[in-house]
Design a protein around this motif. Structure first.
Motif, mmCIF file in Angstrom:
data_model
loop_
_atom_site.group_PDB
_atom_site.id
_atom_site.type_symbol
_atom_site.label_atom_id
_atom_site.label_comp_id
_atom_site.label_asym_id
_atom_site.label_seq_id
_atom_site.Cartn_x
_atom_site.Cartn_y
_atom_site.Cartn_z
ATOM 1 N N UNK A 404 0.752 -1.160 0.053
ATOM 2 C CA UNK A 404 0.003 0.101 0.208
ATOM 3 C C UNK A 404 0.976 1.228 -0.050
ATOM 4 N N UNK A 405 1.875 1.276 0.700
ATOM 5 C CA UNK A 405 2.797 2.164 0.801
ATOM 6 C C UNK A 405 2.336 3.756 1.106
ATOM 7 N N UNK A 489 8.496 2.127 8.965
ATOM 8 C CA UNK A 489 8.301 1.638 7.747
ATOM 9 C C UNK A 489 8.557 0.171 7.367
ATOM 10 N N UNK A 490 9.748 -0.382 7.991
ATOM 11 C CA UNK A 490 9.894 -1.777 7.696
ATOM 12 C C UNK A 490 8.458 -2.700 8.062
ATOM 13 N N UNK A 887 9.779 -8.715 -2.340
ATOM 14 C CA UNK A 887 10.919 -9.904 -2.753
ATOM 15 C C UNK A 887 11.428 -10.378 -1.243
ATOM 16 N N UNK A 888 11.544 -11.769 -1.311
ATOM 17 C CA UNK A 888 11.860 -12.471 -0.084
ATOM 18 C C UNK A 888 13.304 -13.258 -0.449
ATOM 19 N N UNK A 897 12.329 -3.890 2.012
ATOM 20 C CA UNK A 897 11.253 -3.276 3.215
ATOM 21 C C UNK A 897 11.415 -1.820 3.492
ATOM 22 N N UNK A 898 11.977 -1.153 2.610
ATOM 23 C CA UNK A 898 12.194 0.363 2.849
ATOM 24 C C UNK A 898 12.035 0.978 1.638
ATOM 25 N N UNK A 899 11.782 2.167 1.532
ATOM 26 C CA UNK A 899 11.320 3.048 0.216
ATOM 27 C C UNK A 899 12.750 3.224 -0.358
ATOM 28 N N UNK A 900 13.886 2.970 0.186
ATOM 29 C CA UNK A 900 15.375 3.002 -0.773
ATOM 30 C C UNK A 900 15.175 1.841 -1.603
#
Ligand code: FES
Length: 973
Positions: A404-405, A489-490, A887-888, A897-900
């Protein structure tokens, strides 16, 4: 060593005031500013410097205050949004953001305005490209940046002393044949201009003009958002608040053998540590849905088993966030690590670990094979249709686990009020569901819980989930203190929700160019828990088999558990995935049959009045209701799109290109729904005040969509006043009437219907009282307009007269009404999406040249707000198509798991996105309205895939179309 940090004296200028303070030099400027009460400075990425929400001006330059240590600001000048205009004296940028509809949830607005201010200080007449570059450091998940860019252009003109025209979308009438309409030149985009266009509204001749409905009035919450008022959950903090923190699982699948919290509890400043041993085991589902929530109820507030990395393990409340986080590290958890499965096809193979082996979860179809739901629905005789077809076509398509972000993370503050009732102040789309669902989890009766929903910093379905409210409440109950919990965020990625990853297999029977039979086999990956597992996938089946509505249709679906973070509700809600697949397959079929794809689709798409064959069998989680479309403009939308893009000419020309640089154009059609038929209910209360203004109390939740505004417009229209005389309050379970909340594209249609009903009743009460004042026997011929109640013979009283009379003088009573609304139909908005691309056949580089959506959402209540939904939806769908996926690694940890690492579109990389509305008059909708929020995401992926195929000859059936996939396809081409 002292536990207190060494303080340093610093001097700086803050919003024009000289300041001299003693501070910890290592504290971040973001923390300092928020603690100083400057709540316009937001945080969206937990101090990573990835989102730009905390942007301020440091010596006139935009910087992210989360990355600036206090030691670096000595002698400098700091500016936040609070230094700009006020409600009575707005800065031109604030005014332009409001006028252009650039503010949706408003969470990014302070940062966008400051970034723009800095640009205009340096460059008073910036180009569009310069504006986009200047804004590119501040993410926005709501808008697609279209109106924001226009707002900055407009403000810079105002600041240069130029006169700017009113910002009003153009409306054109059309008659029998919409194809004869000549659109304004700009909408053909022939000159290569990429600047934002105002939305265009095409209205059928004879559609009645209204006074408040249909106008792009300013959003009722826009001034407070543009001036950075403290309106979000975390902007108001109760005294004595503790900070909560959540310990999450590092393992994808494990039993918790033991947890030792003694070290954590001994840490000074820690008030409580809670594990599964401390709370009652009550099974539930986190999805905020109507009663009874669909099965399975496969979660507990805290469990003795973890099923994905990021699953809940323990919670802590402490004096500071730092202490709470430190305490988490002191909790010793003994895990028995179990084998895990991340892939849904493997998970259902019979050879995978069983994810839900507990005995107290009801409603799992086949726990041994991790199949939570198995759905089958059929109409007609599909096998006979396949046997008798001219040809049968099959296609397999895959869609990503999109995040969703939203910029504001999940956040919740709980406390006991003076009556010892628990107040839950939370950023939620579903306050009434929150109250009902957490009650048994925390052991308090519903009457002892009050849920307050402030402004929401975006949700898109992610805040239809109850993720922190029960945990935060446990901490307040244990400590007696106010507690705040907020996802990092993570954690939004690892412990939040996402779109369902799906594997979609279609089989279509075609005879004489008619789709006579359809089969959809769907595998939906629900992750570790089944929240929304049933409903999202069922909606996918219904919409995916109704767009072309083959009379012989079959739906077979398995929804499967995996050891990944759960999927949930997400704008598009299944329909988006299936409409992508079938719209690409239809294009593939047309190519194979060498027929005109638009004509082929037109022969087959759902028509006005046609019974939707699967509506009864595929209700949303229960048996549905027979439905047919009472309004549609698919035909008109496609016709306008073909014309505005010069589709046929380009299509032919592009097919003949042979150089490395190729072009492509593609189209798709789409339908969605407006609320859940036979289930959704919303209510509204309207109350007349002494001065003739009205309070509108609604349980509906505006998560940036503008729903508070459009509901006010409906009330204003009916009550003969302007929107400024409707004071909207949403939502508080103590004071506003019930509403199911913001999901299923239901607010305009369902809650709007309640507002119109309540306004009708209030209007009737006003007429009755006015008739008494005017000594008339009946009130049927009275007219209410411009705040006056008039008789046919010229007498009149004002709304204020009626209010004062009814409250203080004559037959005293409060003029006020509450009405409820539900519907047994869910009228589909309809539309067409076009996409144009340039593709380098040698390097795989691709540029998206234009997205154009032509959409019928019934009567458009507020064109700028509706266009904002369409533009923002297109941008989200673009991410879904081009690069957004989760991705896992092999152990089940998310690697982006970050916007970077999880890329979102920025202001300088979105393509031009245009919106044209074709108005219809939905007979069951309030003022003829349907919905807009979700249809806007449904058509982008197929239109783009079809355009890329037109350019490259390659079909991309597995989304997202990453650069890697493009390069691989080129190699194998
Ligand atoms: Fe930009 Fe919501 S308006 S994030």
């Amino acid at each position: 060593m002292s536990q207190y940090p060494k303080m340093t004296e610093l001097k700086f200028t803050l919003n024009g005031d000289e300041r001299k303070v003693e501070v910890n030099p290592n504290e971040t400027l973001l923390n300092f500013l928020r603690e100083d009460g400057l709540m316009s400075v937001k945080s969206g990425c937990g101090g990573q410097g990835d989102c730009g929400m905390c942007t301020i001006l440091l010596n006139n330059k935009p910087v992210q205050s989360c990355l600036v240590k206090m030691s670096a600001i000595n002698g400098k000048s700091i500016e936040t949004l609070e230094s700009m205009g006020t409600a009575d004296n707005l800065h031109p940028l604030q005014a332009a953001f409001i006028e252009t509809g650039a503010i949706q949830c408003g969470f990014c607005t302070p940062a966008q305005i400051l970034a723009a201010k800095s640009l205009i200080q340096k460059n008073s007449n910036p180009s569009e490209a310069e504006i986009r570059k200047a804004l590119s450091g501040v993410l926005c998940r709501c808008t697609g940046y279209v109106r924001i860019v226009d707002a900055v252009t407009r403000a810079s003109a105002v600041m240069r002393g130029k006169e700017v025209p009113p910002y009003i979308p153009q409306e054109m009438k059309f008659g029998e044949n919409i194809g004869e309409i000549n659109l304004p030149e700009a909408y053909y985009r022939k000159d290569g201009n990429k600047a934002p266009l105002l939305p265009l509204i095409l209205t059928p001749n004879g559609m009645k003009q209204l006074s408040e409905v249909g106008k792009s009035v300013k959003k009722v919450d826009s001034v407070k958002l543009a001036t950075g008022k403290p309106v979000f959950t975390d902007d108001v903090q109760p005294d004595g608040m503790l900070y909560g923190a959540l310990l999450t699982s590092p393992h994808a699948h494990a039993k918790i053998i033991d947890i030792n919290v003694s070290k954590a509890k001994q840490l000074p400043g820690v008030h409580t540590v809670i594990t599964h041993k401390d709370v009652q085991r009550v099974k539930y589902a986190t999805g905020g849905q109507s009663f009874p929530q669909p099965l399975p109820h496969d979660q507990a507030s805290l469990d003795n088993k973890v099923r994905h990395v990021g699953d809940r393990v323990a919670i802590v409340a402490a004096e500071t966030q730092e202490i709470a986080n430190k305490a988490l590290q002191l909790i010793d958890v003994e895990y028995e690590i179990l084998p895990h499965v991340l892939n849904c096809e493997l998970a259902m193979s019979g050879n995978a670990p069983i994810i839900h082996d507990e005995e107290d979860t009801e409603g799992i179809y086949d726990a041994a094979r991790n199949i939570v739901h198995h759905l089958e629905a059929e109409v007609g005789e599909p096998d006979i249709a396949f046997k008798n077809a001219d040809a049968v076509f099959e296609g397999e398509y895959r869609t990503p686990k999109q995040q969703h972000a939203q910029m504001e993370p999940h956040v919740c503050i709980t406390y006991f009020d003076e009556d010892n009732r628990l107040v839950v102040r939370t950023s939620t789309q579903v306050p009434f569901h929150v109250r009902r669902i957490i009650s048994p989890l925390i052991g308090l009766p519903i009457k002892q819980i009050r849920v307050i929903k402030p402004r929401i910093g975006g949700g898109f379905g992610g805040k239809q989930e109850i993720l922190l409210e029960d945990l935060c409440s446990h901490l307040t109950i244990a400590t007696g203190r106010p507690v705040k919990m907020e996802y990092t965020r993570s954690q939004e990625f690892t412990s939040g929700r996402s779109r369902h990853r799906q594997i979609i297999r279609y089989k279509l029977a075609v005879k004489d160019e008619y789709v006579t039979g359809a089969e959809l086999k769907l595998i939906g990956d629900t992750g570790a828990y089944g929240t929304h597992a049933l409903t999202v996938n069922m909606v996918g089946g219904f919409k995916g088999l109704t767009l072309y509505n083959a009379p012989n249709s079959r739906f077979i679906c398995d929804v499967v558990y995996t050891n990944t973070p759960p999927a949930g509700a997400y704008r598009g809600y299944g329909a988006m995935q299936e409409e992508f697949a079938i719209e690409v397959l239809m294009e593939e079929i047309a190519e194979k049959l060498k027929i005109n794809v638009v004509e082929f689709k037109k022969k087959n798409w759902l028509k006005l009045g046609e019974l939707m064959h699967l509506a009864r069998k595929l209700g949303e989680g229960r048996e549905g209701y027979d439905q047919s479309m009472a309004s549609t403009a698919i035909d008109e939308c496609v016709t306008v799109g073909l014309k505005a893009t010069d589709y046929y000419k380009k299509r032919k020309a592009y097919s003949n290109e042979s150089s490395d640089i190729r072009h492509g154009i593609g189209m798709s059609i789409m339908i969605h729904g407006s609320g859940i038929a036979g289930l959704d209910m919303g209510a509204a209360t309207i109350k007349l005040n002494d001065d003739g203004s009205f309070n509108l109390l609604i349980g509906a939740t505006d998560l940036g969509t503008g729903s508070d505004t459009i509901l006010a417009q409906m009330a204003a229209e009916k009550l003969g006043v302007g929107v400024e005389d409707i004071i909207v309050y949403s939502s508080d379970t103590d004071f506003t009437p019930f509403d199911k909340g913001a999901y299923a594209s239901s607010t305009t249609y369902i809650s709007g219907g309640a507002v119109v009903k309540a306004a009708n009743k209030v209007r009737e009460m006003i007429f009755k009282h006015a008739a008494k004042m005017l000594r008339r026997k009946n009130h049927q011929d009275l007219i209410l307009e411009n705040k006056l109640i008039k008789t046919p013979d010229g007498k009149q009283v004002s709304l204020e007269d009626v209010a004062l009379s009814s409250l203080h003088q004559l037959d005293q009573h409060q003029i006020m009404a509450t009405e409820s609304n539900m519907s047994y139909v869910s009228p589909p908005p309809t539309g067409a999406q076009f996409a144009e691309v340039t593709f380098n056949k040698k390097t795989g580089e691709m540029q998206i040249d234009r997205l154009l959506m032509i959409v019928d959402c019934g009567r458009v209540i507020n064109p700028l707000a509706a266009a904002g939904q369409a533009e923002g939806g297109m941008a989200q769908a673009l991410g879904f198509t081009m690069f957004e996926d989760t991705y896992f690694d092999d152990e089940g940890h998310i690697t982006n798991d970050q916007f970077s690492t999880y890329k979102l579109y920025k202001a300088d990389d979105v393509p031009p996105m245009d919106v044209i509305f074709v108005q219809t008059d939905e007979p069951t909708g309030p003022y003829g309205a349907k919905s807009i929020a979700e249809i806007s995401v449904d058509g982008v992926a197929p239109a783009l895939v079809n355009a890329i195929h037109n350019a490259s000859g390659i079909w991309f059936r597995d989304l997202p179309i990453t650069q890697d996939k493009i390069l691989k396809s080129l190699k194998s081409d």
